[in-house]
Write a protein that holds these residues in place. Structure first.
Motif, mmCIF file in Angstrom:
data_model
loop_
_atom_site.group_PDB
_atom_site.id
_atom_site.type_symbol
_atom_site.label_atom_id
_atom_site.label_comp_id
_atom_site.label_asym_id
_atom_site.label_seq_id
_atom_site.Cartn_x
_atom_site.Cartn_y
_atom_site.Cartn_z
ATOM 1 N N ALA A 213 76.190 -36.305 -49.270
ATOM 2 C CA ALA A 213 76.928 -35.356 -48.722
ATOM 3 C C ALA A 213 77.668 -34.337 -49.345
ATOM 4 C CB ALA A 213 78.177 -36.266 -47.751
ATOM 5 N N GLU A 214 77.945 -35.048 -50.563
ATOM 6 C CA GLU A 214 78.723 -33.954 -51.528
ATOM 7 C C GLU A 214 77.948 -32.762 -52.203
ATOM 8 O OE1 GLU A 214 81.066 -34.337 -55.873
ATOM 9 O OE2 GLU A 214 79.166 -35.357 -55.500
ATOM 10 N N GLU B 100 83.445 -40.434 -45.349
ATOM 11 C CA GLU B 100 82.165 -39.965 -44.949
ATOM 12 C C GLU B 100 82.051 -39.639 -43.757
ATOM 13 O OE1 GLU B 100 78.092 -39.662 -46.304
ATOM 14 O OE2 GLU B 100 80.006 -40.071 -47.010
ATOM 15 N N THR B 101 82.840 -39.837 -42.618
ATOM 16 C CA THR B 101 82.793 -39.414 -41.304
ATOM 17 C C THR B 101 83.303 -37.914 -41.283
ATOM 18 O OG1 THR B 101 83.397 -41.722 -40.554
ATOM 19 C CG2 THR B 101 83.880 -39.837 -39.063
ATOM 20 N N VAL C 148 83.486 -39.465 -50.367
ATOM 21 C CA VAL C 148 81.994 -39.180 -49.659
ATOM 22 C C VAL C 148 80.741 -39.571 -50.594
ATOM 23 C CG1 VAL C 148 83.217 -37.011 -48.450
ATOM 24 C CG2 VAL C 148 81.808 -36.494 -50.604
ATOM 25 N N SER C 149 79.870 -39.727 -49.942
ATOM 26 C CA SER C 149 78.449 -40.037 -50.681
ATOM 27 C C SER C 149 78.063 -38.952 -51.568
ATOM 28 C CB SER C 149 77.316 -40.360 -49.595
ATOM 29 O OG SER C 149 76.925 -39.432 -48.774
ATOM 30 N N GLN D 97 72.137 -37.698 -39.538
ATOM 31 C CA GLN D 97 72.541 -37.756 -41.047
ATOM 32 C C GLN D 97 71.809 -38.738 -41.779
ATOM 33 O OE1 GLN D 97 76.737 -38.556 -40.149
ATOM 34 N NE2 GLN D 97 76.273 -37.834 -38.316
ATOM 35 N N GLY E 101 73.813 -43.404 -46.150
ATOM 36 C CA GLY E 101 74.724 -43.392 -47.345
ATOM 37 C C GLY E 101 73.943 -44.364 -48.665
ATOM 38 N N SER F 211 80.933 -35.612 -42.811
ATOM 39 C CA SER F 211 79.689 -35.458 -41.800
ATOM 40 C C SER F 211 79.915 -34.561 -40.893
ATOM 41 C CB SER F 211 79.459 -36.658 -41.101
ATOM 42 O OG SER F 211 78.820 -37.743 -42.049
ATOM 43 N N SER G 13 83.925 -37.873 -54.535
ATOM 44 C CA SER G 13 82.794 -38.398 -54.291
ATOM 45 C C SER G 13 82.630 -39.875 -54.652
ATOM 46 C CB SER G 13 81.608 -37.715 -54.965
ATOM 47 O OG SER G 13 81.620 -37.581 -56.218
ATOM 48 N N ARG G 14 81.721 -40.595 -54.073
ATOM 49 C CA ARG G 14 81.791 -41.960 -54.519
ATOM 50 C C ARG G 14 81.040 -42.258 -55.726
ATOM 51 N NH1 ARG G 14 78.218 -44.257 -49.979
ATOM 52 N NH2 ARG G 14 80.342 -44.231 -48.907
#
Length: 447
Positions: A300-301, A229-230, A296-297, A75, A78, A233, A259-260
């Motif tokens: 990731a988004e 985030e976990t 989520v970052s 991964q 972040g 992922s 999202s962050r």
């Protein structure tokens, strides 16, 4: 341990034996490594730094390698890698700050790439985020370069003995320390009824240990519990390997994966939390929810936006009942309650932040209870990230977000984190005064 301290006067040098304080860090990950590196930089700048001992049962930066769970190592990080072990290179040491910053330059992410001939490639490719495994290589190299003192052991107890800590390790060893820093992830948070070691119920750590063994024929109807985030992922991993007719429900209490935030106004408070204590507590809590907890970052988004085969489901996992062929999740949302059966359930709702309390002996537990005094622990974290009024000092970066700044529990300001903690054990140099001021003081002394 003793260290010679030399007089700075112009009289013949006189050696004084002073006790070097010992700072024990539970965990040899990014936070612990940043503290050990900063101690070396302080020594290089001529300051008396404490002895820093990192204690970890696993490998240095092992949780990022993909071999110990928590990640598969593939991964993307972040946070930007420029937020390395010295970031934000703050002016924390008065006249010695330039020398400390110069010494820290040997441990930057860019210096790591240059040493391996990869800097130009990284820049030309748009300064891509490294994988977790690449980040672990960087951290291990930094720890080796700084000659970090690491003890490979499992800590089983912490007891307050007068003004020092007794750190007990298996199998029966112990060290004394003037301060203790707790880092690293605790055990995964569990849902009521969640069994341990069940092949159809995994968590934010064990999923990655079993990722390659998950049968795509069996796991066709999956529930991922969590919205951070976990969880993101895990969802990305599942949708990339499961058949197209499989379904992944992402159970989140808010019903939406957020999202962050990455604006300047948000990022600056992670890098420099100087304005943070001035915000009302309610606004600080809201900031943490919007930018760090349960989000989520952007990386990731972006992947999730292009993925199919999953849906966000509103609700809270109230209980889990695991059988041989299926797992039943009791879902609550408002006044509604239903039971849904899945082939596989992954509980990815985070890790226990106060896991260290299980290590505390009777005296340490008593002192912590007195220091917290009926309020929330996160409200009692001081500027050096220690618990207020607790002696000897116990530094808890993971609990410092509310009181001191959002970057301390994560990787956003590792250099500032090490500055804050080490300042308790280092006498900062006095500012250099103008010659005219020195002469005036000498005249006053003669009078």
């Amino acid at each position: 341990m003793f260290k010679p301290v030399f007089s700075a006067s112009r009289q013949p040098a006189k050696v004084i034996l002073a006790i070097m304080p010992t700072l024990a860090v539970l965990g040899a990950g990014p936070k612990g490594i940043s503290i050990a590196v900063k101690a070396r930089a302080l020594e290089a700048a001529g300051l008396d730094a404490p002895r820093v001992v990192l204690i970890d049962r696993g490998a240095v930066a092992g949780n990022w390698s993909g071999r110990q769970g928590y990640t598969n190592g593939l991964q993307r990080l972040g946070t930007p890698p420029e937020k390395d072990v010295g970031f934000p290179y703050a002016d924390s040491w008065g006249p010695a700050s330039p020398a400390v910053t110069a010494a820290m330059a040997d441990y930057t992410w860019q210096r790591h790439l240059i040493a391996h001939g990869a800097y130009a490639d990284w820049v030309d490719r748009g300064r891509t985020r490294p994988t977790h495994r690449q980040w672990s290589w960087y951290l291990r190299e930094v720890a080796e370069k700084a000659r970090a003192e690491v003890i490979a052991a499992h800590v089983v107890g912490l007891e307050a003995d007068g003004e020092r800590w007794q750190v007990m390790m298996e199998p029966g060893a112990a060290i004394e320390a003037d301060g203790v820093v707790v880092t690293g992830a605790g055990p995964p948070i569990r849902v009521a009824g969640q069994p341990g070691g069940h092949p159809r119920v995994l968590d934010g750590r064990s999923y990655w240990l079993h990722e390659h063994a998950i049968s795509t024929r069996v796991a066709q109807n999956v529930c991922v519990i969590g919205s951070g985030e976990t969880a993101a992922s895990v969802v990305i991993s599942l949708v990339s390997k499961l058949p197209k007719h499989s379904a992944v429900d992402v159970l989140t209490s808010r019903g939406v994966l957020y999202s962050r935030g990455e604006s300047y106004e948000e990022n600056r408070l992670y890098s420099d939390p100087g304005d943070w204590p001035g915000l009302a507590e309610g606004h600080r809590r809201e900031f943490l929810v919007r930018t760090d907890r349960g989000v989520v970052s952007l990386q990731a988004e972006a992947i999730l936006n292009q993925s199919r085969g999953f849906r966000a489901l509103a609700g809270r996992a109230a209980a889990i009942q695991a059988g041989e062929r299926q797992v039943v999740v009791t879902i609550e949302y408002g006044d509604e309650r239903e039971r849904v059966a899945y082939d596989l359930v992954v509980v990815a709702i985070g890790f226990e932040p106060r896991w260290f309390e299980g290590l505390l002996g009777a005296q340490a537990r008593h002192r912590l209870d007195q220091a917290v005094a009926g309020t929330h622990l996160e409200r009692r974290i001081e500027a050096d990230l220690s618990v207020a009024a607790l002696h000897p000092p116990l530094h808890l970066p993971v609990a410092a977000g509310l009181a001191q700044g959002p970057g301390f529990p994560n990787l956003s300001c590792l250099g500032l984190l090490s500055d804050r903690i080490l300042r308790r054990y280092v006498v900062p140099p006095e500012p250099v005064r103008p010659a005219s001021e020195n002469r005036a003081q000498e005249r006053r002394q003669r009078v």
